[in-house]
Design a protein around this motif. Structure first.
Motif, short mmCIF file in Angstrom:
data_model
loop_
_atom_site.label_atom_id
_atom_site.label_comp_id
_atom_site.label_asym_id
_atom_site.label_seq_id
_atom_site.Cartn_x
_atom_site.Cartn_y
_atom_site.Cartn_z
N ARG A 92 0.08 5.54 -3.45
CA ARG A 92 -0.28 6.00 -4.79
C ARG A 92 -1.79 5.84 -5.03
NH1 ARG A 92 -1.37 3.60 -9.28
NH2 ARG A 92 -0.55 1.59 -8.61
N GLY A 95 -3.63 8.29 -2.80
CA GLY A 95 -3.43 9.62 -3.35
C GLY A 95 -4.30 9.86 -4.58
N TYR A 98 -7.84 10.46 -3.36
CA TYR A 98 -8.03 11.81 -2.82
C TYR A 98 -8.01 12.86 -3.93
CZ TYR A 98 -7.80 9.96 1.89
OH TYR A 98 -8.07 9.27 3.05
N GLN A 99 -7.16 12.68 -4.91
CA GLN A 99 -7.12 13.62 -6.03
C GLN A 99 -8.47 13.63 -6.76
OE1 GLN A 99 -4.08 12.74 -8.92
NE2 GLN A 99 -4.77 14.31 -10.34
N ALA A 107 -4.07 14.29 -1.19
CA ALA A 107 -3.48 13.56 -2.31
C ALA A 107 -1.98 13.85 -2.40
CB ALA A 107 -4.17 13.94 -3.62
N MET A 110 -0.01 12.04 0.33
CA MET A 110 0.13 10.61 0.07
C MET A 110 1.15 10.36 -1.05
SD MET A 110 -2.09 9.41 2.25
CE MET A 110 -2.85 7.85 1.96
N LEU A 111 1.03 11.11 -2.13
CA LEU A 111 1.91 10.89 -3.27
C LEU A 111 3.35 11.30 -2.97
CD1 LEU A 111 -0.47 11.95 -6.17
CD2 LEU A 111 0.13 9.63 -5.43
#
Length: 167
Positions: A92, A95, A98-99, A107, A110-111
């Motif tokens: 989280r 992510g 990255y977002q 992202a 990962m999420l």
């Protein structure tokens, strides 16, 4: 505490005590001690604690510095990235990094991995809903809502994110 931690015989408990001591009034110093503990003892909890502090303060350069230390090699024995893919909170936080740094595809990876590991985590659910909202990925958002909305709408923590999904 710095003198204690500089000693070669400083134990993990010494680092943990220093982190607890600093966390309330000096969270960034606590995060740095957590990074030092992670560098020395390679425990995911120290990395996650530091990342939590940095992500919470949008300190993306500090998060990048930590992610750059990860070793993707399968045979890695120090700072191995593979075990972290089993840590929902790490996924989280990464992510979110990255977002916020524009890597929407990473992202999402990962999420989505984090959601598979922790399907009941409101934080994880919210993170992926907000990713799809913020990136205007209506197809993924509709698919996610079609799959999960009936369950998630029962969770009060999800009301804001779900409400925003329909704006």
């Amino acid at each position: 505490y710095r003198q204690l931690l500089a000693r070669p015989d400083a134990a993990i408990a010494d680092y943990d005590s220093a982190i607890r001591l600093l966390q309330t009034d000096h969270p960034l110093q606590a995060a740095e001690v957590a990074v030092q503990a992670w560098d020395r003892f390679d425990k995911a909890r120290h990395l996650i604690l530091a990342m939590t502090t940095y992500v919470g303060r949008s300190q993306w350069d500090d998060v990048k510095r930590l992610l750059d230390k990860l070793d993707p090699a399968k045979e890695a024995t120090h700072h191995a990235s593979a075990p972290l893919w089993r840590e929902p909170q790490f996924l989280r936080l990464a992510g979110t990094y990255y977002q916020n740094t524009g890597n929407i595809l990473r992202a999402g990876q990962m999420l989505e991995a984090g959601l598979r590991l922790a399907p009941d985590s409101a934080e994880m659910r919210q993170a992926i809903v907000w990713l799809f909202i913020d990136s205007n990925d209506n197809v993924s958002l509709r698919k996610l809502l079609a799959t999960h909305e009936s369950d998630w709408s029962q969770d009060k923590e999800m009301h804001d994110a779900l409400g925003s999904a329909y704006q």
